[in-house]
Design an enzyme around this catalytic site. Structure first.
Site, PDB file in Angstrom:
ATOM      1  N   GLN A  12       0.848  -1.198  -0.006  1.00 42.03           N
ATOM      2  CA  GLN A  12      -0.037   0.083   0.023  1.00 42.03           C
ATOM      3  C   GLN A  12       0.897   1.465   0.107  1.00 42.03           C
ATOM      4  O   GLN A  12       0.565   2.046  -0.730  1.00 42.03           O
ATOM      5  CB  GLN A  12      -0.956   0.045   1.145  1.00 42.03           C
ATOM      6  CG  GLN A  12      -1.493   1.188   1.343  1.00 42.03           C
ATOM      7  CD  GLN A  12      -2.555   1.041   2.666  1.00 42.03           C
ATOM      8  OE1 GLN A  12      -3.597   0.446   2.690  1.00 42.03           O
ATOM      9  NE2 GLN A  12      -2.061   1.866   3.610  1.00 42.03           N
TER      10      GLN A  12
ATOM     11  N   SER B  65      -5.902   7.555   5.016  1.00 43.62           N
ATOM     12  CA  SER B  65      -6.081   8.050   3.839  1.00 43.62           C
ATOM     13  C   SER B  65      -7.032   8.772   3.279  1.00 43.62           C
ATOM     14  O   SER B  65      -7.095   9.678   2.118  1.00 43.62           O
ATOM     15  CB  SER B  65      -6.259   6.521   2.834  1.00 43.62           C
ATOM     16  OG  SER B  65      -7.330   5.935   3.288  1.00 43.62           O
TER      17      SER B  65
ATOM     18  N   GLU C  38      -3.121   9.343  -0.967  1.00 46.72           N
ATOM     19  CA  GLU C  38      -2.469   9.882  -0.037  1.00 46.72           C
ATOM     20  C   GLU C  38      -1.216  10.966  -0.643  1.00 46.72           C
ATOM     21  O   GLU C  38      -0.308  11.292  -0.085  1.00 46.72           O
ATOM     22  CB  GLU C  38      -1.672   9.216   0.958  1.00 46.72           C
ATOM     23  CG  GLU C  38      -2.701   8.382   1.775  1.00 46.72           C
ATOM     24  CD  GLU C  38      -2.179   7.607   2.991  1.00 46.72           C
ATOM     25  OE1 GLU C  38      -0.993   7.683   3.204  1.00 46.72           O
ATOM     26  OE2 GLU C  38      -2.877   6.867   3.505  1.00 46.72           O
TER      27      GLU C  38
ATOM     28  N   GLU D 186       5.415  -2.099   8.154  1.00 49.71           N
ATOM     29  CA  GLU D 186       4.279  -2.008   8.469  1.00 49.71           C
ATOM     30  C   GLU D 186       3.272  -2.941   8.030  1.00 49.71           C
ATOM     31  O   GLU D 186       3.295  -3.284   7.158  1.00 49.71           O
ATOM     32  CB  GLU D 186       3.487  -0.572   8.605  1.00 49.71           C
ATOM     33  CG  GLU D 186       2.261  -0.246   9.056  1.00 49.71           C
ATOM     34  CD  GLU D 186       1.430   1.149   8.610  1.00 49.71           C
ATOM     35  OE1 GLU D 186       2.446   1.940   8.561  1.00 49.71           O
ATOM     36  OE2 GLU D 186       0.334   1.063   8.685  1.00 49.71           O
TER      37      GLU D 186
ATOM     38  N   LYS E 124      -3.568   6.333  15.342  1.00 48.35           N
ATOM     39  CA  LYS E 124      -4.618   6.787  14.311  1.00 48.35           C
ATOM     40  C   LYS E 124      -5.839   7.008  15.486  1.00 48.35           C
ATOM     41  O   LYS E 124      -6.312   6.219  15.679  1.00 48.35           O
ATOM     42  CB  LYS E 124      -5.219   6.051  13.331  1.00 48.35           C
ATOM     43  CG  LYS E 124      -3.772   5.738  12.188  1.00 48.35           C
ATOM     44  CD  LYS E 124      -4.591   4.447  11.615  1.00 48.35           C
ATOM     45  CE  LYS E 124      -3.603   4.297  10.105  1.00 48.35           C
ATOM     46  NZ  LYS E 124      -4.113   3.030   9.447  1.00 48.35           N
TER      47      LYS E 124
ATOM     48  N   ASP F 247       4.584   0.239   4.018  1.00 46.69           N
ATOM     49  CA  ASP F 247       3.003  -0.329   4.572  1.00 46.69           C
ATOM     50  C   ASP F 247       2.636  -1.353   3.683  1.00 46.69           C
ATOM     51  O   ASP F 247       2.010  -1.143   2.592  1.00 46.69           O
ATOM     52  CB  ASP F 247       2.066   0.732   5.129  1.00 46.69           C
ATOM     53  CG  ASP F 247       0.818   0.188   5.600  1.00 46.69           C
ATOM     54  OD1 ASP F 247       0.972  -1.228   5.933  1.00 46.69           O
ATOM     55  OD2 ASP F 247      -0.063   1.058   5.844  1.00 46.69           O
TER      56      ASP F 247
HETATM   57  C1  2PG Z   1      -2.710   2.874   6.544  1.00 42.57           C
HETATM   58  C2  2PG Z   1      -3.540   4.099   6.576  1.00 42.57           C
HETATM   59  C3  2PG Z   1      -2.504   5.347   5.990  1.00 42.57           C
HETATM   60  P1  2PG Z   1      -5.913   3.889   5.797  1.00 42.57           P
HETATM   61  O1  2PG Z   1      -3.082   1.849   6.651  1.00 42.57           O
HETATM   62  O2  2PG Z   1      -1.681   3.028   7.604  1.00 42.57           O
HETATM   63  O3  2PG Z   1      -1.706   4.869   4.853  1.00 42.57           O
HETATM   64  O4  2PG Z   1      -4.346   3.914   5.250  1.00 42.57           O
HETATM   65  O5  2PG Z   1      -6.236   5.150   6.278  1.00 42.57           O
HETATM   66  O6  2PG Z   1      -6.790   3.690   4.475  1.00 42.57           O
HETATM   67  O7  2PG Z   1      -6.111   2.956   6.652  1.00 42.57           O
HETATM   68 MG    MG Z   2      -1.428   0.974   7.790  1.00 47.64          MG
END
Ligand code: 2PG
Ligand code: MG
Length: 429
Positions: free
Chosen positions: A164, A368, A206, A286, A338, A243
Site C-alpha cells: 500500500q 487515507s 495519499e 508496517e 490513529k 506499509d
Molecule cells: C494505513 C493508512 C495510512 P488507511 O494503512 O496506515 O496509510 O491507510 O487510512 O486507508 O487505513
Molecule cells: Mg497501515
C-alpha cells in the site's frame, strides 16, 4: 471557569476523497473555540472503532447525516456545562454515551471529531497551542521524523501495487525542513522517471504517485533510483519504509499478490519481505502480515531483527489492549497511532502509554481520507512521539500537516531539530 463548554456544534464537510465527513466546533465560556474534523480510512482493521454512516445510495452509503444528528441531539447536550480541560472525563462521557464496544451507535467519526475539538478548545482557552498544552512539563520537545509516501498502492491506488505505501524516511536529515526538502526532491524525481517511462497514472489517495509497475519490487527499485537521482545516499541519508497492509490481500494464512499473479502462505510472504530487507535499504515495515496471522507476524518480527521497525496498524488498531496482546506474542515493535481507530484522544493516549511501557515505539498517522485538520501534528509533538506518517508532500490535506510542523518548529525551544537517531530501532547500537 473559562474552559466550561457552552456550545458543541457539528458540521457536515468534505474529505479528500470527496466524501462527507464531520467537523465539530466546541466553544468555551471564555469564548475560545476549538475545531477538529474526522478522517476516514480505506484499509481499516477489523478491530477499529466504527464510523456511523447513513447507508443507502448517496455517496456510496457514506453520508454522515445520522452521525451529525447524534452530535446535535446527544453529544452536545451531554457536553455543555462540562470542563473542556478535563479531557479524560469528556472522553469517558463520550464512550459511555455511545454505549457500544465498537463506538458504532454514535460513530467513531462523531466521537473523534468531538474529542479533538474539545482538546483544541481547552488549549485555545488557556492561550496555548495544542502541542504545548499536551506536553505539560517533562522533557524536550522535538518535531517528529517524517515518513513520506512516494508511491501509493493497495486500496489507495486501485490495487495498482499490492503493497500500500512505499515511503521515504530521511533518517540522516539534520532537521525537519531538510527532511521535507530531501523527500520533496525524491518525490519529484520519482514522478519524473515514471512519466518518462510512461508508467505514471496520476496521484493516489495519499499523494504518492499512482504507478504502473509490473511487480511490487519495481517500486523499491524506482524509489532507490529516485533517492540517488535526488543526490542522497540510500540507506544512509534516506531509507525506505513500507506499509504492506497485508490484511488487504491476505486472509486465513493465504496471500494473493494480484499484481504478480501469485499466491503464497505466510511463510512465503515472510521470505519475500526478508529478501527485500536484505537487498533494499528498508528500515520500517508496517503490517507485514495480515491481522488474522499474528503468529506469522511475530515470526517475521523475530526474523527481521531488532534494528528493523515492525509496525502494527491493523493488528493493534491504536488500542491499549491490542498493543499488549501483540507485544505479548512478539508481533511488532512499534504501534501506529490513529485517533479515529480508537475513537477518542484519551484512548489513543492510553495505547501510546501501553506501547511505551512495553518498550515499543510509536508513529502518529493520518488516514487515507483526510481534511485540512492538522491536529495530529500537535499530538505527535506534544506527546513526544518521534515519527509522523501523513502521506506524500502533495495534496492539500497532506501539506496541511507537513506545513503545520514548519510552523510549530518556530516556537519550539529545540527549533526544527529531529529526535536523536537512538530513538529509532535502526539508530540503536
Ligand atoms: C494505513 C493508512 C495510512 P488507511 O494503512 O496506515 O496509510 O491507510 O487510512 O486507508 O487505513
Ligand atoms: Mg497501515
Amino acid at each position: 471557569m473559562t474552559t466550561r463548554i457552552i456550545r458543541v456544534h457539528g458540521r457536515r464537510i468534505w474529505d479528500s476523497r470527496g466524501r462527507p465527513t464531520l467537523e465539530v466546533e466546541v466553544t468555551t465560556a471564555g469564548g475560545a473555540v476549538g475545531r477538529a474534523a474526522a478522517p476516514a480510512g480505506a484499509s481499516t482493521g477489523s478491530g477499529e472503532a466504527v464510523d456511523l454512516r447513513d447507508g443507502g445510495a448517496a455517496f456510496g452509503g457514506r453520508d454522515v447525516r445520522r452521525a451529525l444528528c447524534g452530535i446535535e441531539e446527544e453529544i452536545a447536550p451531554a457536553l455543555v456545562g462540562r470542563d473542556a480541560a478535563d479531557q479524560e472525563a469528556v472522553d469517558g462521557l463520550l464512550v459511555a454515551l455511545d454505549g457500544t464496544a465498537d463506538r458504532s451507535r454514535l460513530g467513531a467519526n462523531a466521537l473523534v471529531a468531538t474529542s479533538m475539538a474539545v482538546a483544541r478548545a481547552a488549549a485555545a482557552a488557556t492561550g496555548l497551542p495544542l502541542w504545548r498544552r499536551l506536553a505539560g512539563g517533562g522533557g524536550e520537545l522535538r518535531l517528529p521524523l517524517p515518513e513520506i509516501q512516494v508511491f501509493g498502492g493497495g486500496a489507495h491506488a486501485g490495487g495498482r501495487l499490492d503493497i500500500q505505501d512505499v515511503m521515504a524516511i530521511a533518517i540522516g536529515a539534520p532537521d525537519y525542513p531538510t527532511a521535507l526538502d530531501w523527500t520533496a526532491e525524491i518525490h519529484r524525481r520519482a514522478g519524473e522517471a515514471m512519466a518518462e517511462r510512461g508508467r505514471l497514472c496520476g496521484v493516489a489517495d495519499e499523494g504518492g504517485w499512482w504507478p504502473a509497475f509490473d511487480t511490487n519490487e519495481q517500486a523499491l527499485e524506482a524509489l532507490v533510483r529516485a533517492i540517488e537521482a535526488a543526490g542522497r545516499v540510500p540507506g544512509e541519508e534516506v531509507a525506505i519504509a513500507l506499509d504492506v497492509a497485508a490484511s488487504e490481500f491476505g486472509r486465513g494464512g493465504r496471500y494473493r499478490l494480484r499484481r504478480e499473479g501469485r499466491e503464497m502462505d505466510g511463510d512465503g510472504l515472510c521470505t519475500l519481505l526478508l529478501d527485500w530487507l536484505r537487498r533494499y535499504p528498508i528500515v520500517s515495515i508496517e503490517d507485514p502480515l495480515a491481522e488474522d496471522d499474528a503468529a506469522t507476524f511475530a515470526a517475521f518480527t523475530r526474523a527481521a531483527g531488532p534494528r528493523v521497525q515492525v509496525v502494527a496498524d491493523d493488528l493493534a488498531v491504536s488500542s491499549a489492549g491490542r498493543v499488549r496482546e501483540a507485544a505479548a506474542r512478539g508481533a511488532g515493535n512499534t504501534v501506529l497511532l490513529k485517533p479515529n481507530q480508537a475513537g477518542t484522544l484519551s484512548e489513543t493516549a492510553a495505547a501510546l502509554e501501553a506501547a511505551r511501557r512495553l518498550g515499543w515505539n510509536a508513529i502518529v498517522s493520518a488516514r487515507s481520507g483526510e481534511t485540512e485538520d492538522a491536529t495530529i501534528v500537535h499530538l505527535a509533538v506534544g506527546w513526544r512521539v518521534p515519527q509522523l506518517k501523513v502521506g506524500a508532500m502533495m495534496r492539500g490535506e497532506r501539506t496541511a500537516k507537513w506545513n503545520e510542523g514548519l510552523r510549530i518548529a518556530e516556537a519550539l525551544p529545540a527549533g526544527a531539530a529531529l529526535p536523536s537517531p537512538s530513538c529509532f530501532p535502526w539508530g540503536r547500537s
